[in-house]
Design an enzyme around this catalytic site. Structure first.
Site, PDB file in Angstrom:
ATOM      1  CE  LYS A  59      23.666  -4.211 -45.666  1.00 52.94           C
ATOM      2  NZ  LYS A  59      24.438  -3.557 -44.594  1.00 52.94           N
ATOM      3  CB  SER A 134      25.996  -0.486 -46.320  1.00 47.89           C
ATOM      4  OG  SER A 134      25.867  -1.365 -45.222  1.00 47.89           O
ATOM      5  CB  SER A 158      25.421  -0.165 -42.226  1.00 39.35           C
ATOM      6  OG  SER A 158      26.614   0.278 -42.810  1.00 39.35           O
TER       7      SER A 158
END
Lengths: 462, 101
Positions: A59, A134, A158
């Protein structure tokens, strides 16, 4: 795998698959840079490492030396970190290959990966829907089969929410199990790096590698790395609690059916299943949306155009520099959360909001302790109230977006380990089931997940 | 708990954020809704006995108090927007104290 030739082949194949999945807008690293870096990494990887040659997508809010770290934000466009996250260093030491940086909601603030300055990520099975967020970029790449595993981060669900939406496994460890050094801070008392995998085993072995003590993070517990459990024959001896607050009347019928089927399977595996209550659950989302923005407003004060990242026009004086850089550099959701966070911490409102939320957080954590103290080993719940929702559906209504995290934020507030695994489908869309464990007992949670994964018809309609 | 445009502008000043006139009404409406939503926690009587919950180790570990170079792969001259002779370069300080609107 221990042959350098195999590692190079793995690197090339991963790059090909990631480039083929370009339409998802899941990977932010340009193809040429990705190919060159993966080849270089494969040549330098440690053949004796337990993850030798395994491509792992990361990420974009986790610092890497190989690639930029933008957090999906304009305010960090082109930013290269001068150090790498401990989790990334541990992956590389184990022989893994960092397979590019993945799209995410800006600074981890969002539940759909629509709040990225680099465009939204598409759901891997239905381009009209969101992959969750996210950490939606990592989830989409794993679900599309481009990489076997990925790193995400959780402040309020997330990893588990996108894992549920995309039909893969997502694990959030106990707060303090994995070092936060090099994870760009959002809500420091909540943030944890988590992992995605196509199977429980893939996710668990990556978690095992990145876990353990780190002198660079004083909130990381001085414990050894997580030891992987074996796949159990049965769940005899396990007591699994079903919290009634996680099965409200408006739960999507298919999600309820999938959970009922999974609960039946847990019983057939030998687990004792009992209904329990976590009475403060309904206050978890409001509590989270006070504490997380408050911490974010403080953590994001560092982005001012003075020390790193791009500088937007504001040459008149330093205050103009701050305001224009932050005003133009942050997207709408981040601006909203900074403002809410500043408000709840401001004079006159601190007691009514922030102090009250801290007390509520203590009550939510106590709810879990009460249940575990009465002999319950694990909890089983739906991960999300619905399958993946349509892109744009919740963008105009932040509160509706926040409520999609209703079943996941509690584990962050209480600092507990939790994971999502696929338990069924509805009209082709995956449904996730959640296991919540006791602090630092990830091994028990993973053991139960191994057992359930073997018997649950995850690809079948519920 | 509703907020006004003036409240939002005041908070934006505290947070050092520019908010343009076009987005102000939407921001005010959304912030009001968020604050009304989170205010529902006041429905539960305040529990003075509930100590704040902090996850992680019970006590922060102490480290030797010594200056060590941070092992950066490269220095601030490569990641700062403006860096000269060992300093981050910014515009003049200007006026920090602003009268309340």
């Amino acid at each position: 795998m221990s042959d350098p030739g195999e590692a190079l082949a793995s690197a090339k194949a991963a790059a090909d698959r990631i480039v083929r999945a370009k339409r998802l807008n899941a990977c932010l690293t340009p193809p040429k840079e990705l190919r060159q870096s993966l080849t270089k990494q494969a040549q330098a990887a440690h053949p004796s490492g337990v993850l030798y040659g395994m491509p792992v997508a990361v990420k974009d809010n986790i610092c890497t030396l190989e690639f930029t770290t933008t957090c999906g934000s304009r305010i960090l466009e082109g930013y290269r970190s001068p150090y790498e996250a401990t989790a990334v260093a541990k992956l590389k030491a184990a022989g893994a290959l960092i397979a590019g940086k993945t799209n995410c909601d800006e600074f981890g603030m969002g539940s759909s990966t629509e709040h990225s300055t680099y465009g939204r990520t598409l759901h891997p099975f239905d381009k009209t829907r969101v992959p969750g967020g996210s950490s939606g970029g990592s989830a989409a790449l794993v679900a599309a089969g481009a990489v076997p595993a990925g790193l995400g981060s959780e402040t309020g669900g997330s990893v588990r929410q996108p894992a549920s939406f995309c039909g893969i496994v997502g694990i959030k460890p106990t707060y303090g199990r994995v070092s936060r050094s090099g994870l760009v801070a959002f809500g420091s008392s909540l943030d944890q790096i988590g992992v995605f995998g196509r199977s429980v085993h893939d996710a668990a072995r990556v978690l095992s590698v990145i876990s353990g003590r780190d002198p660079r993070d004083s909130t990381c517990e001085a414990r050894d790395s997580l030891r992987l459990p074996t796949v159990p024959e049965s769940l005899q001896g396990f007591v699994i609690g079903i919290p009634k607050e996680y099965f409200p009347p408006d739960l999507a019928p298919a999600v309820r059916r999938a959970c009922d089927r999974a609960i039946r399977l847990l019983k057939e595996l030998g687990a004792a299943v009992r209904e329990v209550s976590l009475p403060h659950t309904q206050y978890a989302v409001p509590t989270y949306y006070i504490i997380a923005p408050a911490e974010a407003s403080s953590n994001l004060a560092r982005y001012d155009g003075a020390r790193y990242g791009p500088r937007f026009d504001g040459a008149r004086d330093v205050r103009a520099l701050y305001r224009t850089t932050r005003g133009e550099g942050f997207g709408p959701e981040v601006r909203r959360r900074i403002l809410v966070g500043t408000y709840v911490l401001s004079s006159g409102y601190y007691d009514a909001y922030y102090r009250r939320a801290q007390q509520m957080r203590a009550l939510i954590a106590q709810d879990f302790r009460n249940v575990f103290d009465r002999g319950v080993d694990l909890l089983f719940t739906p991960t999300t109230p619905t399958p993946a929702f349509k892109a744009g559906e919740k963008l105009a209504d932040p509160v509706a977006m926040y409520l999609s995290d209703i079943f996941v934020v509690t584990a962050n507030l209480a600092g507990l380990p939790a994971m999502s695994l696929p338990i069924g489908r509805v009209k082709g869309l995956p449904i996730g089931g959640q296991l919540i464990g006791q602090a630092f007992l990830e091994d028990e949670m993973i053991e139960a997940a191994y057992a359930l994964e073997r018997v649950v018809p995850a690809a079948q309609d519920a | 708990m509703s907020v006004t445009d003036e409240d939002v502008l005041k908070i934006a000043r505290l947070a050092e954020l520019d908010v343009d006139e076009e987005t102000l009404p939407v921001l005010t409406e959304q912030m009001s809704r968020i604050l009304e939503f989170v205010a529902q926690i006041s429905a539960v009587p305040a529990s003075e006995s509930a100590k704040p919950f902090v996850p992680g180790p019970d006590a922060v570990r102490f480290r030797p108090d010594e200056v060590k170079p941070w092992p950066l792969a490269f220095g601030p001259s490569e990641f700062a927007p403006a860096f000269k002779a060992g300093f981050f370069v910014v515009p003049k300080l200007g006026q920090f104290e602003e009268p309340e609107a």
